[in-house]
Motif scaffolding. Structure first.
Motif, PDB file in Angstrom:
ATOM      1  N   GLU A   1       4.448 -14.909  16.130  1.00  0.00           N
ATOM      2  CA  GLU A   1       5.005 -13.951  15.183  1.00  0.00           C
ATOM      3  C   GLU A   1       6.513 -14.117  15.051  1.00  0.00           C
ATOM      4  O   GLU A   1       7.065 -14.030  13.938  1.00  0.00           O
ATOM      5  CB  GLU A   1       4.654 -12.526  15.618  1.00  0.00           C
ATOM      6  CG  GLU A   1       3.158 -12.239  15.544  1.00  0.00           C
ATOM      7  CD  GLU A   1       2.810 -10.813  15.917  1.00  0.00           C
ATOM      8  OE1 GLU A   1       3.745 -10.013  16.137  1.00  0.00           O
ATOM      9  OE2 GLU A   1       1.610 -10.497  15.981  1.00  0.00           O
ATOM     10  N   ALA A   2       7.186 -14.356  16.166  1.00  0.00           N
ATOM     11  CA  ALA A   2       8.635 -14.578  16.123  1.00  0.00           C
ATOM     12  C   ALA A   2       8.964 -15.796  15.260  1.00  0.00           C
ATOM     13  O   ALA A   2       9.898 -15.768  14.450  1.00  0.00           O
ATOM     14  CB  ALA A   2       9.184 -14.753  17.534  1.00  0.00           C
ATOM     15  N   GLU A   3       8.195 -16.862  15.416  1.00  0.00           N
ATOM     16  CA  GLU A   3       8.438 -18.072  14.644  1.00  0.00           C
ATOM     17  C   GLU A   3       8.190 -17.854  13.149  1.00  0.00           C
ATOM     18  O   GLU A   3       8.969 -18.304  12.303  1.00  0.00           O
ATOM     19  CB  GLU A   3       7.559 -19.208  15.163  1.00  0.00           C
ATOM     20  CG  GLU A   3       7.960 -19.689  16.564  1.00  0.00           C
ATOM     21  CD  GLU A   3       7.063 -20.806  17.071  1.00  0.00           C
ATOM     22  OE1 GLU A   3       6.120 -21.191  16.336  1.00  0.00           O
ATOM     23  OE2 GLU A   3       7.280 -21.294  18.195  1.00  0.00           O
TER      24      GLU A   3
ATOM     25  N   ALA B   1       2.640  -6.906  20.677  1.00  0.00           N
ATOM     26  CA  ALA B   1       2.241  -7.919  19.694  1.00  0.00           C
ATOM     27  C   ALA B   1       1.189  -8.826  20.309  1.00  0.00           C
ATOM     28  O   ALA B   1       1.280  -9.208  21.474  1.00  0.00           O
ATOM     29  CB  ALA B   1       3.453  -8.732  19.252  1.00  0.00           C
ATOM     30  N   GLU B   2       0.188  -9.187  19.514  1.00  0.00           N
ATOM     31  CA  GLU B   2      -0.908 -10.004  20.030  1.00  0.00           C
ATOM     32  C   GLU B   2      -0.468 -11.439  20.284  1.00  0.00           C
ATOM     33  O   GLU B   2      -0.876 -12.065  21.260  1.00  0.00           O
ATOM     34  CB  GLU B   2      -2.065  -9.995  19.023  1.00  0.00           C
ATOM     35  CG  GLU B   2      -3.323 -10.689  19.535  1.00  0.00           C
ATOM     36  CD  GLU B   2      -4.488 -10.519  18.586  1.00  0.00           C
ATOM     37  OE1 GLU B   2      -5.360 -11.409  18.558  1.00  0.00           O
ATOM     38  OE2 GLU B   2      -4.531  -9.497  17.870  1.00  0.00           O
TER      39      GLU B   2
ATOM     40  N   ASP C   1      10.038 -11.936  23.745  1.00  0.00           N
ATOM     41  CA  ASP C   1       9.995 -10.900  24.795  1.00  0.00           C
ATOM     42  C   ASP C   1       9.953  -9.506  24.191  1.00  0.00           C
ATOM     43  O   ASP C   1       9.204  -8.636  24.649  1.00  0.00           O
ATOM     44  CB  ASP C   1      11.217 -11.038  25.714  1.00  0.00           C
ATOM     45  CG  ASP C   1      11.172 -12.291  26.572  1.00  0.00           C
ATOM     46  OD1 ASP C   1      10.062 -12.825  26.752  1.00  0.00           O
ATOM     47  OD2 ASP C   1      12.237 -12.730  27.037  1.00  0.00           O
ATOM     48  N   TYR C   2      10.734  -9.299  23.137  1.00  0.00           N
ATOM     49  CA  TYR C   2      10.803  -7.983  22.502  1.00  0.00           C
ATOM     50  C   TYR C   2       9.469  -7.597  21.884  1.00  0.00           C
ATOM     51  O   TYR C   2       8.976  -6.467  22.055  1.00  0.00           O
ATOM     52  CB  TYR C   2      11.907  -7.999  21.440  1.00  0.00           C
ATOM     53  CG  TYR C   2      12.096  -6.701  20.704  1.00  0.00           C
ATOM     54  CD1 TYR C   2      12.721  -5.612  21.319  1.00  0.00           C
ATOM     55  CD2 TYR C   2      11.672  -6.561  19.388  1.00  0.00           C
ATOM     56  CE1 TYR C   2      12.901  -4.416  20.638  1.00  0.00           C
ATOM     57  CE2 TYR C   2      11.853  -5.376  18.696  1.00  0.00           C
ATOM     58  CZ  TYR C   2      12.468  -4.306  19.335  1.00  0.00           C
ATOM     59  OH  TYR C   2      12.643  -3.111  18.658  1.00  0.00           O
ATOM     60  N   LEU C   3       8.854  -8.523  21.173  1.00  0.00           N
ATOM     61  CA  LEU C   3       7.575  -8.222  20.537  1.00  0.00           C
ATOM     62  C   LEU C   3       6.457  -8.055  21.565  1.00  0.00           C
ATOM     63  O   LEU C   3       5.537  -7.261  21.372  1.00  0.00           O
ATOM     64  CB  LEU C   3       7.210  -9.320  19.530  1.00  0.00           C
ATOM     65  CG  LEU C   3       8.088  -9.398  18.278  1.00  0.00           C
ATOM     66  CD1 LEU C   3       7.657 -10.555  17.390  1.00  0.00           C
ATOM     67  CD2 LEU C   3       8.044  -8.080  17.495  1.00  0.00           C
ATOM     68  N   ARG C   4       6.551  -8.790  22.647  1.00  0.00           N
ATOM     69  CA  ARG C   4       5.553  -8.621  23.713  1.00  0.00           C
ATOM     70  C   ARG C   4       5.624  -7.198  24.273  1.00  0.00           C
ATOM     71  O   ARG C   4       4.589  -6.584  24.559  1.00  0.00           O
ATOM     72  CB  ARG C   4       5.776  -9.643  24.821  1.00  0.00           C
ATOM     73  CG  ARG C   4       4.714  -9.570  25.931  1.00  0.00           C
ATOM     74  CD  ARG C   4       4.917 -10.622  26.993  1.00  0.00           C
ATOM     75  NE  ARG C   4       4.634 -11.959  26.485  1.00  0.00           N
ATOM     76  CZ  ARG C   4       5.543 -12.893  26.284  1.00  0.00           C
ATOM     77  NH1 ARG C   4       6.833 -12.639  26.533  1.00  0.00           N
ATOM     78  NH2 ARG C   4       5.203 -14.072  25.822  1.00  0.00           N
TER      79      ARG C   4
ATOM     80  N   ARG D   1      17.370 -19.347  21.103  1.00  0.00           N
ATOM     81  CA  ARG D   1      17.677 -18.084  21.778  1.00  0.00           C
ATOM     82  C   ARG D   1      17.080 -16.902  21.019  1.00  0.00           C
ATOM     83  O   ARG D   1      16.526 -15.963  21.629  1.00  0.00           O
ATOM     84  CB  ARG D   1      19.184 -17.919  21.929  1.00  0.00           C
ATOM     85  CG  ARG D   1      19.567 -16.686  22.745  1.00  0.00           C
ATOM     86  CD  ARG D   1      21.059 -16.493  22.821  1.00  0.00           C
ATOM     87  NE  ARG D   1      21.389 -15.245  23.498  1.00  0.00           N
ATOM     88  CZ  ARG D   1      22.493 -14.545  23.294  1.00  0.00           C
ATOM     89  NH1 ARG D   1      23.396 -14.968  22.412  1.00  0.00           N
ATOM     90  NH2 ARG D   1      22.715 -13.425  23.935  1.00  0.00           N
ATOM     91  N   LEU D   2      17.167 -16.932  19.691  1.00  0.00           N
ATOM     92  CA  LEU D   2      16.584 -15.869  18.883  1.00  0.00           C
ATOM     93  C   LEU D   2      15.069 -15.777  19.105  1.00  0.00           C
ATOM     94  O   LEU D   2      14.510 -14.690  19.256  1.00  0.00           O
ATOM     95  CB  LEU D   2      16.855 -16.126  17.395  1.00  0.00           C
ATOM     96  CG  LEU D   2      18.198 -15.669  16.830  1.00  0.00           C
ATOM     97  CD1 LEU D   2      18.327 -16.143  15.389  1.00  0.00           C
ATOM     98  CD2 LEU D   2      18.359 -14.159  16.916  1.00  0.00           C
TER      99      LEU D   2
END
Length: 295
Positions: free
Chosen positions: A29-31, A23-24, A16-19, A9-10
């Motif tokens: 990046e989230a991972e 964010a490229e 979605d937030y970074l998109r 979930r995180l």
């Protein structure tokens, strides 16, 4: 009851937030950031999707994501970047390694295979070493070489030294604070000179992404009004230092390919070789050889 903040979930929420913040590679990046917050390898996240993230992890992760959304590059947030299948320490004192620079390593290793000299030890010079990626790769993969790594920034040299130590090649690299080759003894010569110098023009710099302009060192990016000014100085200083049969490898912007070719073609002591293209088909690494060969 509130839904639990599982690892999956995180990641989904953060992607979605970074998109939304341009964010490229938002999922990657989230991972990377969540793996940093959990102090684990990124691959370990895939077996932990259903696990609930504890509060300390969530707090650390939230701060990393906030800073990334504000424009701080991921590599600076986690303090490292992979290059040529090795991990390198990076800080805002050095450029973040790019995949395009790996073409210099590949070209160097190819040239070494066909190179013969009377001396058993090859001398390699890395000009503008930054985080030390080219110097370390040379020392790691060319077993019979001694490397000299120069940079005008003492802060960058400190990072490069740490990277050399972490890859256990520090004894084979001499680090020198120098504006190009100015501080090297005039009699010192090299079999191979490699460089990823500043080559962005002033106008191109203004168009770079904000996370590059606002966080990476400007002096390591901008090569002058046209982008070729530092390279022109580098060629002038490097050409007389090449041993017979030696080679000069310089990363360039495709925008200045013709200008740099002209600089080399105008010299009697260098012979222009075919320019290496990157995976996108753009001219990326200028190659020149010493005009005199071993016979």
């Amino acid at each position: 009851m509130d839904e639990k903040w599982t690892i999956l979930r995180l990641l989904q929420w953060t992607e979605d937030y970074l998109r939304q913040h341009d964010a490229e590679s938002p999922r990657l990046e989230a991972e990377v950031l969540l793996a940093e917050a959990r102090s684990c390898q990124r691959i370990e996240l895939y077996t932990a999707f259903d696990e609930e993230a504890d509060e300390p992890t969530r707090l650390t992760f939230r701060e990393l994501v906030r800073r990334r959304a504000d424009g701080m590059p991921v590599a600076y947030l986690v303090g490292r970047k992979e290059f040529y299948s090795m991990s390198f320490r990076v800080t805002p004192d050095v450029l973040i390694p790019r995949p395009e620079t790996e073409h210099i390593v590949v070209a160097l290793l190819d040239l070494v295979k066909e190179y013969t000299r009377p001396e058993p030890t090859l001398q390699v010079l890395d000009v503008g070493t930054g985080s030390g990626i080219l110097a370390v790769c040379a020392a790691k993969h060319v077993k019979n070489c001694q490397v000299t790594a120069v940079d005008i920034s003492n802060e960058a040299l400190e990072i490069a030294r740490k990277n050399a130590a972490s890859h256990q090649v520090e004894e084979r690299i001499a680090f020198v604070e120098s504006d190009l080759l100015a501080a090297l003894p005039p009699e010192q010569t090299f079999d191979f000179i490699v460089s990823n110098p500043p080559y962005v023009s002033e106008s191109e710099y203004a168009e770079l992404p904000a996370d590059v302009r606002e966080h990476e060192p400007r002096g390591a990016l901008v090569g002058g009004p046209t982008g070729a000014e530092v390279i022109a100085r580098l060629i002038d200083q490097a050409a007389p230092r090449l041993r017979q049969g030696g080679a000069l490898l310089i990363e360039i912007s495709p925008m200045i390919h013709e200008a740099v070719k002209g600089l080399i073609e105008a010299r009697d002591d260098l012979r222009l070789e075919p320019t290496i293209k990157d995976l996108a088909g753009h001219y990326r690494v200028i190659q020149a050889r010493s005009a005199s060969e071993w016979v």
